[in-house]
Design a protein around this motif. Structure first.
Motif, PDB file in Angstrom:
ATOM      1  N   LEU A 130       0.985  -1.278   0.144  1.00 26.20           N
ATOM      2  CA  LEU A 130      -0.136   0.031   0.180  1.00 26.20           C
ATOM      3  C   LEU A 130       0.895   1.290   0.074  1.00 26.20           C
ATOM      4  O   LEU A 130       0.744   2.171  -0.702  1.00 26.20           O
ATOM      5  CB  LEU A 130      -0.950   0.094   1.183  1.00 26.20           C
ATOM      6  CG  LEU A 130      -1.744   1.203   1.521  1.00 26.20           C
ATOM      7  CD1 LEU A 130      -2.612   1.363   0.376  1.00 26.20           C
ATOM      8  CD2 LEU A 130      -2.495   0.967   2.784  1.00 26.20           C
ATOM      9  N   VAL A 131       1.943   1.235   0.937  1.00 28.07           N
ATOM     10  CA  VAL A 131       3.110   2.271   0.747  1.00 28.07           C
ATOM     11  C   VAL A 131       3.576   2.718  -0.484  1.00 28.07           C
ATOM     12  O   VAL A 131       3.437   3.808  -1.131  1.00 28.07           O
ATOM     13  CB  VAL A 131       4.052   2.257   2.008  1.00 28.07           C
ATOM     14  CG1 VAL A 131       4.987   3.525   1.788  1.00 28.07           C
ATOM     15  CG2 VAL A 131       3.157   2.355   3.219  1.00 28.07           C
ATOM     16  N   SER A 132       4.034   1.663  -1.023  1.00 25.76           N
ATOM     17  CA  SER A 132       4.746   1.748  -2.488  1.00 25.76           C
ATOM     18  C   SER A 132       3.708   2.333  -3.515  1.00 25.76           C
ATOM     19  O   SER A 132       3.992   3.042  -4.317  1.00 25.76           O
ATOM     20  CB  SER A 132       5.168   0.271  -2.805  1.00 25.76           C
ATOM     21  OG  SER A 132       5.748   0.381  -4.008  1.00 25.76           O
ATOM     22  N   GLU A 133       2.644   1.454  -3.465  1.00 31.01           N
ATOM     23  CA  GLU A 133       1.443   2.011  -4.626  1.00 31.01           C
ATOM     24  C   GLU A 133       1.076   3.195  -4.316  1.00 31.01           C
ATOM     25  O   GLU A 133       0.739   4.133  -5.103  1.00 31.01           O
ATOM     26  CB  GLU A 133       0.378   1.114  -4.485  1.00 31.01           C
ATOM     27  CG  GLU A 133       0.911  -0.401  -5.106  1.00 31.01           C
ATOM     28  CD  GLU A 133      -0.447  -1.439  -5.029  1.00 31.01           C
ATOM     29  OE1 GLU A 133      -1.396  -0.992  -4.553  1.00 31.01           O
ATOM     30  OE2 GLU A 133      -0.381  -2.485  -5.790  1.00 31.01           O
ATOM     31  N   THR A 134       0.969   3.960  -3.021  1.00 29.18           N
ATOM     32  CA  THR A 134       0.571   5.276  -2.685  1.00 29.18           C
ATOM     33  C   THR A 134       1.496   6.208  -3.285  1.00 29.18           C
ATOM     34  O   THR A 134       1.091   7.205  -3.817  1.00 29.18           O
ATOM     35  CB  THR A 134       0.192   5.201  -1.357  1.00 29.18           C
ATOM     36  OG1 THR A 134      -0.744   4.398  -0.927  1.00 29.18           O
ATOM     37  CG2 THR A 134      -0.155   6.722  -0.850  1.00 29.18           C
ATOM     38  N   VAL A 135       2.656   5.912  -3.056  1.00 28.72           N
ATOM     39  CA  VAL A 135       3.659   6.769  -3.474  1.00 28.72           C
ATOM     40  C   VAL A 135       3.894   6.856  -4.978  1.00 28.72           C
ATOM     41  O   VAL A 135       4.060   7.757  -5.706  1.00 28.72           O
ATOM     42  CB  VAL A 135       5.150   6.509  -2.693  1.00 28.72           C
ATOM     43  CG1 VAL A 135       6.263   7.214  -3.361  1.00 28.72           C
ATOM     44  CG2 VAL A 135       5.067   6.632  -1.349  1.00 28.72           C
ATOM     45  N   ARG A 136       3.719   5.595  -5.623  1.00 30.34           N
ATOM     46  CA  ARG A 136       3.798   5.530  -7.265  1.00 30.34           C
ATOM     47  C   ARG A 136       2.665   6.322  -7.599  1.00 30.34           C
ATOM     48  O   ARG A 136       2.531   6.947  -8.743  1.00 30.34           O
ATOM     49  CB  ARG A 136       3.832   4.126  -7.622  1.00 30.34           C
ATOM     50  CG  ARG A 136       4.949   3.416  -7.397  1.00 30.34           C
ATOM     51  CD  ARG A 136       4.921   1.966  -7.770  1.00 30.34           C
ATOM     52  NE  ARG A 136       6.228   1.308  -8.105  1.00 30.34           N
ATOM     53  CZ  ARG A 136       6.945   1.271  -8.652  1.00 30.34           C
ATOM     54  NH1 ARG A 136       6.614   1.911  -9.968  1.00 30.34           N
ATOM     55  NH2 ARG A 136       8.019   0.678  -8.816  1.00 30.34           N
ATOM     56  N   GLY A 137       1.474   6.396  -7.082  1.00 31.01           N
ATOM     57  CA  GLY A 137       0.321   6.929  -7.461  1.00 31.01           C
ATOM     58  C   GLY A 137       0.330   8.544  -7.279  1.00 31.01           C
ATOM     59  O   GLY A 137      -0.485   9.356  -8.047  1.00 31.01           O
ATOM     60  N   TRP A 138       1.487   9.187  -6.590  1.00 33.52           N
ATOM     61  CA  TRP A 138       1.411  10.402  -6.424  1.00 33.52           C
ATOM     62  C   TRP A 138       1.989  10.985  -7.522  1.00 33.52           C
ATOM     63  O   TRP A 138       2.852  10.720  -8.210  1.00 33.52           O
ATOM     64  CB  TRP A 138       2.384  10.791  -5.156  1.00 33.52           C
ATOM     65  CG  TRP A 138       1.569  10.751  -3.790  1.00 33.52           C
ATOM     66  CD1 TRP A 138       0.315  10.446  -3.544  1.00 33.52           C
ATOM     67  CD2 TRP A 138       2.292  10.568  -2.532  1.00 33.52           C
ATOM     68  NE1 TRP A 138       0.062  10.318  -2.343  1.00 33.52           N
ATOM     69  CE2 TRP A 138       1.302  10.302  -1.576  1.00 33.52           C
ATOM     70  CE3 TRP A 138       3.606  10.592  -2.273  1.00 33.52           C
ATOM     71  CZ2 TRP A 138       1.460  10.080  -0.196  1.00 33.52           C
ATOM     72  CZ3 TRP A 138       3.675  10.702  -0.767  1.00 33.52           C
ATOM     73  CH2 TRP A 138       2.767  10.350   0.151  1.00 33.52           C
ATOM     74  N   ASP A 139       1.745  12.344  -8.035  1.00 32.45           N
ATOM     75  CA  ASP A 139       2.457  13.129  -9.095  1.00 32.45           C
ATOM     76  C   ASP A 139       3.800  13.576  -8.549  1.00 32.45           C
ATOM     77  O   ASP A 139       4.051  13.667  -7.327  1.00 32.45           O
ATOM     78  CB  ASP A 139       1.604  13.864  -9.522  1.00 32.45           C
ATOM     79  CG  ASP A 139       1.272  15.049  -8.666  1.00 32.45           C
ATOM     80  OD1 ASP A 139       2.054  16.042  -8.625  1.00 32.45           O
ATOM     81  OD2 ASP A 139       0.246  15.048  -8.016  1.00 32.45           O
ATOM     82  N   ALA A 140       4.787  13.749  -9.470  1.00 33.88           N
ATOM     83  CA  ALA A 140       6.068  14.269  -9.155  1.00 33.88           C
ATOM     84  C   ALA A 140       6.031  15.703  -8.309  1.00 33.88           C
ATOM     85  O   ALA A 140       6.604  15.878  -7.253  1.00 33.88           O
ATOM     86  CB  ALA A 140       6.782  14.510 -10.275  1.00 33.88           C
ATOM     87  N   GLY A 141       4.895  16.419  -8.322  1.00 33.62           N
ATOM     88  CA  GLY A 141       4.828  17.759  -7.917  1.00 33.62           C
ATOM     89  C   GLY A 141       4.521  17.299  -6.326  1.00 33.62           C
ATOM     90  O   GLY A 141       4.758  18.203  -5.629  1.00 33.62           O
ATOM     91  N   THR A 142       3.531  16.630  -6.151  1.00 33.31           N
ATOM     92  CA  THR A 142       3.157  16.158  -4.830  1.00 33.31           C
ATOM     93  C   THR A 142       4.126  15.642  -3.927  1.00 33.31           C
ATOM     94  O   THR A 142       4.490  16.164  -2.886  1.00 33.31           O
ATOM     95  CB  THR A 142       1.973  15.156  -4.909  1.00 33.31           C
ATOM     96  OG1 THR A 142       0.836  15.674  -5.517  1.00 33.31           O
ATOM     97  CG2 THR A 142       1.373  14.741  -3.174  1.00 33.31           C
ATOM     98  N   VAL A 143       4.835  14.841  -4.391  1.00 31.72           N
ATOM     99  CA  VAL A 143       6.320  14.052  -3.760  1.00 31.72           C
ATOM    100  C   VAL A 143       7.026  15.268  -3.456  1.00 31.72           C
ATOM    101  O   VAL A 143       7.718  15.299  -2.202  1.00 31.72           O
ATOM    102  CB  VAL A 143       6.688  12.960  -4.538  1.00 31.72           C
ATOM    103  CG1 VAL A 143       7.992  12.604  -3.932  1.00 31.72           C
ATOM    104  CG2 VAL A 143       5.741  11.914  -4.954  1.00 31.72           C
ATOM    105  N   THR A 144       7.475  16.137  -4.468  1.00 34.82           N
ATOM    106  CA  THR A 144       8.586  17.110  -4.351  1.00 34.82           C
ATOM    107  C   THR A 144       7.918  18.030  -3.126  1.00 34.82           C
ATOM    108  O   THR A 144       8.749  18.439  -2.201  1.00 34.82           O
ATOM    109  CB  THR A 144       8.661  17.937  -5.576  1.00 34.82           C
ATOM    110  OG1 THR A 144       9.315  16.856  -6.495  1.00 34.82           O
ATOM    111  CG2 THR A 144       9.722  19.110  -5.404  1.00 34.82           C
TER     112      THR A 144
END
Length: 420
Positions: free
Chosen positions: A370-384
């Motif tokens: 779930l953690v991995s898929e959640t981060v993958r689902g974020w767009d690059a701007g959200t992660v940044t």
């Protein structure tokens, strides 16, 4: 009349990372201004050269650290320089690494068991239950508000449907026939059925007395003309009614009456059939399902759920009141027992530890996924944005330190060059 100006909207607070970035950039600009001023006046005095060297090296250090910090989150000045915008380009790998870190350090059965070994949950629960008014009342109030919010936020139709469906399913799953048969057999063995039979005989006697005219009318209608002409039909009706009343009176007075014994034999057979006859059990099951499917029964289940939900909401909204009743007294006693009984604490802690380890073993990989898929689902701007807000303030301190350290290094190099 002087009109009052509308109040200005309150300015939104500046995020600490953004405030620190402004300070670091301001320091870099200040070093650039200091360098220009020193360069223009270096001919006036030799000491100005030291200021120029400090400012020049501080600019180099500040710019280098600005480039390094910016390259983590985006392309500096928007230029696609290789090995920049590191976090947006590697967000999927970051998510996978974070998930693996969680799995290897927190969500393995061995780690959970080791951490749970140090926790005495039973003792903590015992202290809270024995003296719930002590400690931080905000914790209890916060937990109560959270529980109430969760109950109110859940979809009541779906949740109520699930609860009512579970109740109906449990009722249908109950094999009532053996239970009824065992209860009847136990009642007959202890003689508790005798008052019931006495009540049935008394009810039959009163019913006969209240409806004897029906028997007289039936005998009169079925009698021939001769019996009616001679009045023998009335004598026959009286004989029938008197005989039935005497039979009921004898059954009421004599526990060993033959008809009463026959009735008890029938009850004993019914008790045995309810326990061992599959056909009888199937018949009781059909009756049970018809009762459960009856609209009146469904309304009763609806009311049961509404009462339970209302009771839960009242309890969690006012935990002090809930703890003041019989439930509270029972919980106080449980808390005192937990504090006294070491074996009970051991059993509860072992159960909690095994439950946590079992949940980790069963759902640990799912949580990691779930953690991995959640981060993958974020767009690059959200992660940044999230990472920059989390660690950006400390990264801006790197820029400030780089500016100061660079300036000091430049000052030292100029001093050595001047002395030599």
């Amino acid at each position: 009349m002087k009109m009052l100006a509308p109040p200005r909207p309150a300015a939104s607070p500046v995020h600490p990372a953004r405030r620190m970035r402004i300070a670091a950039t301001g320091m870099l600009i200040a070093m650039a201004a200091l360098f220009l001023a020193a360069r223009a006046t270096v001919h006036l005095h030799p000491a100005v050269g030291f200021v120029q060297a400090f400012a020049e090296a501080a600019m180099v250090g500040g710019l280098a650290d600005w480039f390094a910090v910016t390259a983590l989150f985006r392309h500096p000045l928007g230029l696609p320089i290789p090995h920049t915008a590191i976090i947006p380009r590697n967000k999927d790998r970051i998510g996978d690494t974070l998930a693996l870190f969680l799995r290897d350090n927190f969500l393995t059965p061995a780690v959970v068991a080791r951490r749970m070994q140090r926790l005495d949950m039973a003792a903590a629960a015992g202290r809270f239950l024995a003296s719930p008014s002590g400690g931080d009342g905000r914790l209890r109030e916060g937990a109560s508000r959270l529980a109430a919010d969760i109950l109110e936020a859940l979809d009541q139709e779906r949740l109520g449907g699930m609860v009512k469906g579970a109740i109906a399913q449990r009722l249908r799953a109950m094999n009532l026939a053996p239970l009824i048969g065992q209860a009847l057999e136990a009642a007959m063995r202890d003689g508790r059925h005798a008052p019931v039979m006495d009540g049935i005989i008394l009810w039959a006697d009163r019913t006969l007395e209240a409806n004897d005219h029906l028997i007289r009318q039936m005998v009169h209608d079925r009698s021939g003309k001769i019996l009616r002409w001679t009045g023998l039909d009335e004598n026959l009706s009286n004989a029938i009614i008197d005989g039935l009343r005497k039979l009921l009176a004898d059954m009421a007075q004599d526990p060993g009456h033959s008809l009463r014994l026959k009735a008890e034999e029938g009850l004993a057979k019914l008790a045995a059939d309810l326990q061992f006859d599959l056909e009888m059990q199937a018949r009781v099951a059909r009756i049970r399902d018809e009762i459960v499917d009856n609209p009146a029964m469904q309304r009763w289940i609806d009311g049961l759920w509404e009462q339970a939900r209302s009771g839960l909401l009242r309890a969690v909204r006012d935990p002090g009141k809930a703890m003041a009743g019989r439930l509270g007294e029972a919980l106080h006693q449980l808390g005192a027992t937990l504090q006294r009984d070491a074996r009970l604490r051991f059993l509860i802690n072992r159960f909690a530890r095994r439950a946590a380890v079992g949940a980790t073993a069963a759902y640990g990989d799912s949580i990691v996924k779930l953690v991995s898929e959640t981060v993958r689902g974020w767009d690059a701007g959200t992660v940044t944005s999230r990472l920059e807000h989390a660690v950006g303030r400390d990264l801006q301190y790197i820029r400030v330190n780089g500016t100061l350290v660079g300036g000091l290094v430049g000052l030292a190099i100029h001093a050595v060059d001047t002395l030599l």
